[in-house]
Write an enzyme that holds these catalytic residues in place. Structure first.
Site, PDB file in Angstrom:
ATOM      1  N   PRO A   1       0.836  -1.212   0.000  1.00 31.27           N
ATOM      2  CA  PRO A   1       0.000   0.000   0.000  1.00 31.27           C
ATOM      3  C   PRO A   1       0.868   1.257   0.000  1.00 31.27           C
ATOM      4  O   PRO A   1       1.911   1.295   0.645  1.00 31.27           O
ATOM      5  CB  PRO A   1      -0.769  -0.090   1.322  1.00 31.27           C
ATOM      6  N   GLY A   2       0.437   2.248  -0.754  1.00 27.65           N
ATOM      7  CA  GLY A   2       1.132   3.534  -0.744  1.00 27.65           C
ATOM      8  C   GLY A   2       2.385   3.595  -1.572  1.00 27.65           C
ATOM      9  O   GLY A   2       3.122   4.575  -1.531  1.00 27.65           O
TER      10      GLY A   2
ATOM     11  N   THR B   1      -1.644   3.476  -7.861  1.00 26.67           N
ATOM     12  CA  THR B   1      -2.681   4.303  -8.462  1.00 26.67           C
ATOM     13  C   THR B   1      -2.056   5.439  -9.262  1.00 26.67           C
ATOM     14  O   THR B   1      -2.461   5.727 -10.390  1.00 26.67           O
ATOM     15  CB  THR B   1      -3.601   4.859  -7.357  1.00 26.67           C
TER      16      THR B   1
ATOM     17  N   HIS C   1      14.316   2.905  31.246  1.00 26.99           N
ATOM     18  CA  HIS C   1      13.741   2.024  30.225  1.00 26.99           C
ATOM     19  C   HIS C   1      14.392   2.284  28.856  1.00 26.99           C
ATOM     20  O   HIS C   1      14.901   1.370  28.208  1.00 26.99           O
ATOM     21  CB  HIS C   1      12.225   2.255  30.173  1.00 26.99           C
ATOM     22  N   GLU C   2      14.409   3.559  28.455  1.00 22.64           N
ATOM     23  CA  GLU C   2      14.990   3.888  27.142  1.00 22.64           C
ATOM     24  C   GLU C   2      16.494   3.637  27.137  1.00 22.64           C
ATOM     25  O   GLU C   2      17.044   3.155  26.139  1.00 22.64           O
ATOM     26  CB  GLU C   2      14.686   5.343  26.771  1.00 22.64           C
TER      27      GLU C   2
ATOM     28  N   ASP D   1       6.616  -3.050  23.425  1.00 20.70           N
ATOM     29  CA  ASP D   1       7.865  -3.782  23.186  1.00 20.70           C
ATOM     30  C   ASP D   1       7.594  -5.279  23.197  1.00 20.70           C
ATOM     31  O   ASP D   1       8.055  -6.019  22.332  1.00 20.70           O
ATOM     32  CB  ASP D   1       8.886  -3.496  24.302  1.00 20.70           C
TER      33      ASP D   1
HETATM   34  P1  ADP Z   1      -1.116   2.890  -3.884  1.00 20.83           P
HETATM   35  O1  ADP Z   1      -2.152   2.990  -4.940  1.00 20.83           O
HETATM   36  O2  ADP Z   1       0.040   2.011  -4.260  1.00 20.83           O
HETATM   37  O3  ADP Z   1      -1.645   2.530  -2.536  1.00 20.83           O
HETATM   38  P2  ADP Z   1      -0.944   5.682  -4.340  1.00 20.83           P
HETATM   39  O4  ADP Z   1      -0.660   5.714  -5.784  1.00 20.83           O
HETATM   40  O5  ADP Z   1      -2.333   5.932  -3.949  1.00 20.83           O
HETATM   41  O6  ADP Z   1      -0.458   4.319  -3.703  1.00 20.83           O
HETATM   42  O7  ADP Z   1       0.039   6.671  -3.602  1.00 20.83           O
HETATM   43  C1  ADP Z   1      -0.407   7.588  -2.658  1.00 20.83           C
HETATM   44  C2  ADP Z   1       0.365   8.873  -2.740  1.00 20.83           C
HETATM   45  O8  ADP Z   1       1.724   8.664  -2.358  1.00 20.83           O
HETATM   46  C3  ADP Z   1       0.452   9.439  -4.131  1.00 20.83           C
HETATM   47  O9  ADP Z   1      -0.655  10.230  -4.399  1.00 20.83           O
HETATM   48  C4  ADP Z   1       1.731  10.247  -4.083  1.00 20.83           C
HETATM   49  O10 ADP Z   1       1.496  11.511  -3.519  1.00 20.83           O
HETATM   50  C5  ADP Z   1       2.589   9.471  -3.128  1.00 20.83           C
HETATM   51  N1  ADP Z   1       3.519   8.586  -3.843  1.00 20.83           N
HETATM   52  C6  ADP Z   1       3.549   7.248  -3.787  1.00 20.83           C
HETATM   53  N2  ADP Z   1       4.558   6.759  -4.550  1.00 20.83           N
HETATM   54  C7  ADP Z   1       5.149   7.817  -5.108  1.00 20.83           C
HETATM   55  C8  ADP Z   1       6.252   7.964  -6.012  1.00 20.83           C
HETATM   56  N3  ADP Z   1       6.914   6.893  -6.471  1.00 20.83           N
HETATM   57  N4  ADP Z   1       6.585   9.203  -6.384  1.00 20.83           N
HETATM   58  C9  ADP Z   1       5.923  10.264  -5.912  1.00 20.83           C
HETATM   59  N5  ADP Z   1       4.881  10.204  -5.086  1.00 20.83           N
HETATM   60  C10 ADP Z   1       4.491   8.995  -4.671  1.00 20.83           C
HETATM   61 ZN    ZN Z   2      10.332   0.372  25.289  1.00 22.08          ZN
HETATM   62 MG    MG Z   3      -4.126   2.903  -4.565  1.00 23.29          MG
END
Ligand code: ADP
Ligand code: ZN
Ligand code: MG
Length: 643
Positions: free
Chosen positions: A235-236, A240, A454-455, A532
């Protein structure tokens, strides 16, 4: 109190359209109308006193009474007293009888026996009797309206709500019509320039762009033009974005729909949507159909129960449409998924989504490129170090990086800076990774001291163990859900980790809890170590089950095969006996991690005290400040022995 590897997995939480706001507006309207209605009634009551009809008639028959006028409309009898110009009393009579039927004297009866010259004087005392046949239409209309309006409003509101609910599935009654968004040439065009990094994927897709631009070139040579391209990646990562860039580069219309939209639809709608989508795309050929999150409809029909019938119909329709493409249809279907392993095999057969393009998490240099794209056009100070940020963000997706850039701008604006400073960037990175700083969170001296130890425990164990990443930063300023954070940064991106490295990660994660135990006592340990411990549990379990890294279960893994014997019988991909083995192995790993952490910290008690003290004094220590303290820490021979 988290021990943090900078591995971001951000989810964008989008609030849905606010139905609550609408309900509030509606309630407000109803309340207004009700108040109007009630006040209208009150007005009538307030202005006119209710009296008995017999009383009215008795008084009207008395020449000495003060009644000037009696108005009868329907069954309502209004009484206007002398000297008033509005009725001030009201009464009701029953049935259709007149007031005379009820005993009201006529004018003649009223003045009976009055001498000739007194008659006109007597007649003036007689009330004016007025029968209003034309009852107040507007009054009735208003009354009726006020009565039924709330009901009408409720009916309208309810039907509107239902429409909204339907629309969410269906875009208001247009059953089966694809709500595909069209990103034509006029919409903000995305090209490969907007997609940083991912050169391999772009290369693969350049070919698709060429198919769309010059189909003849390929047809002449008898080449089969690909029909479906599957973009696979976390994801991300920009799937798209990539699909839109293909459309932008080829300059063709782009019809996009998300698999999750199908999932929300009524029975039978999904398939007809697909039909509609494809016919639209064909009419606009050459064009691209983009099916985002296709796993939502195209997941494996699993051993128990199978995929939903509805999903199956939708999926079948997609396959039917794709099989029906002519070689020169000029439509290319691009689908995206985070879960290739979940997809129905039928989808991946030749002539369907047979081209696979992997969109990967960006490497360091790609992260730098992505950061540059997203910091472009934002004013930044000279001290902003995007390279350092790229280094820190191993494991982050493009979307995470875009988010950091945006948060940095927000932070700078909030701080009243004219341009984004490096401190803003660091703050936004940590904010995105863990959560906002919580200076307001109250920590008493005791808690601060526990957090510091802890840290310090995490930091020392991580520093001393040979296969752990170096310590980058330690802080006891609360952030997000944590009381403090110790950051470890890999010197370079790595794709694989070996058992040594993973065991060191487990031990340093235990470092926090173990330090608490050593300093404050066995049962003085706090709940600050819960995340942790969760990390330890997850990592050790995946080492055993997924990576074949156990000692008795070495090189054996248990893939979640839906059709496997144990999955069907026990719900788990392994036998009960193996389950016991797995539990024992997992326990062994975490026990060993705690033991190693304890050995390291016992051997470095002085360093532990010193680091905790410095943390209490300065709250945050960076690499440079940590170095002189940590250089005295030593690896005890026993902790080494586990190698
Ligand atoms: P996915 O569909 O893989 O979940 P998206 O295409 O929706 O990811 O990406 C979300 C946002 O992250 C994009 O609109 C863009 O702003 C940013 N992003 C992700 N990959 C890139 C990339 N390779 N270059 C520039 N921006 C990116
Ligand atoms: Zn910790
Ligand atoms: Mg997407």
């Amino acid at each position: 109190m988290a021990e943090k590897k900078p591995n971001l997995n951000m989810k964008n939480l989008n609030g849905g359209k606010s139905n609550a706001v609408r309900s509030v507006i509606f309630m407000f309207l109803v309340i207004c109308l009700t108040m109007l209605f009630v006040s209208n009634m009150n007005q009538n009551i307030a202005q006119k006193a209710e009296v008995a009809i017999s009383d009215v008639i008795m008084r009207a028959n008395d020449p000495e009474s003060n009644i000037a006028k009696i108005t009868v409309s329907g069954n309502t009898v209004d009484v206007t007293l002398k000297g008033e110009n509005q009725p001030t009393e009201t009464s009701r009579k029953d049935g259709s009888g007149t007031l005379y039927d009820m005993g009201l004297k006529t004018l003649d009866e009223f003045c009976e026996g009055v001498s000739e010259n007194e008659v006109s004087k007597c007649q003036q005392k007689y009330p004016v009797i007025e029968y209003k046949e034309d009852v107040n239409v507007w009054g009735i209309v208003l009354d009726v309206m006020l009565t039924i309006l709330p009901i009408v409003a409720i009916v309208i509101f309810l039907s509107w709500m239902m429409r909204q609910a339907t629309a969410a599935n269906n875009q208001s009654m247009s059953f089966g019509k694809a709500r595909a968004q069209l990103y034509g040439p006029d919409k903000k065009k995305v090209t490969f320039k907007d997609v940083a990094g991912n050169e391999a994927a772009k290369q693969d897709l350049t070919e698709i762009v060429d198919f769309l631009k010059n189909p003849k070139k390929y047809e002449k040579l008898g080449a089969k033009i690909p029909r479906g391209v599957l973009l696979a990646g976390d994801p991300g990562t920009g799937k798209t974005l990539m699909a839109r860039a293909v459309a932008g580069e080829a300059n063709v219309p782009f019809f996009s729909i998300s698999g999750s939209e199908f999932a929300e639809m009524f029975v039978g709608v999904g398939a007809s949507r697909v039909r509609d989508l494809f016919s639209k795309a064909k009419k606009n050929a050459p064009s691209i159909i983009f099916i985002d999150e296709i796993d939502a409809v195209a997941h494996k029909r699993d051993a128990r129960g199978g995929a939903g019938r509805e999903d199956e119909q939708t999926l079948n329709q997609i396959l039917v449409e794709m099989d029906g493409f002519d070689n020169d249809s000029g439509v290319i279907v691009i689908a995206a998924t985070n879960r290739v392993d979940m997809l129905d095999k039928a989808l991946l057969r030749p002539g369907r989504f047979d081209r696979h393009v992997n969109v990967t998490l960006p490497e360091r240099k790609d992260r730098l490129e992505i950061l540059k794209v997203h910091f472009k056009g934002k004013p930044i100070e000279a001290d902003v170090n995007l390279e350092a940020l790229a280094k820190k963000t191993a494991g982050s997706s493009g979307a995470d990086l875009a988010n950091i850039a945006n948060e940095a701008a927000i932070t700078a604006a909030r701080e009243g800076h004219k341009a984004i400073s490096n401190a803003d960037v660091t703050e936004s990175f940590e904010r995105v990774a863990i959560g906002p700083e919580r200076k307001s969170k109250v920590m008493n001296e005791k808690e601060r001291k526990i957090t510091a130890y802890h840290e310090a425990g995490h930091a020392i164990v991580g520093h001393v163990l040979p296969d752990s990443d170096p310590v980058h930063k330690v802080t006891i300023i609360p952030r997000g859900m944590t009381g403090g954070v110790t950051w470890f940064l890999p010197p370079e991106d790595r794709s694989y980790k070996n058992v040594y490295e993973l065991k060191d990660i487990l031990a340093r994660a235990m470092g926090g809890r173990v330090a608490e135990k050593l300093i404050f006592g066995t049962d003085a340990i706090t709940t600050g170590a819960s995340s942790d411990l969760r990390n330890v549990a997850e990592l050790s379990k995946s080492m055993i089950i997924e990576e074949g890294m156990g000692s008795s279960l070495r090189n054996v893994v248990f893939p979640n095969e839906a059709t496997g014997y144990y999955t069907i019988t026990t719900g788990k991909p392994y036998s009960e006996k193996t389950a016991e083995l797995i539990d024992a192995e997992v326990k062994k790993l975490s026990d060993e991690a705690a033991k190693r952490a304890e050995e390291v910290l016992k051997a470095n008690k002085k360093v532990l005290d010193r680091l905790a003290e410095e943390l209490l004094k300065h709250e945050t220590l960076e690499e440079k400040e940590l170095e002189p303290i940590l250089k005295d820490a030593k690896l005890p021979i026993t902790a080494k022995l586990y190698k």
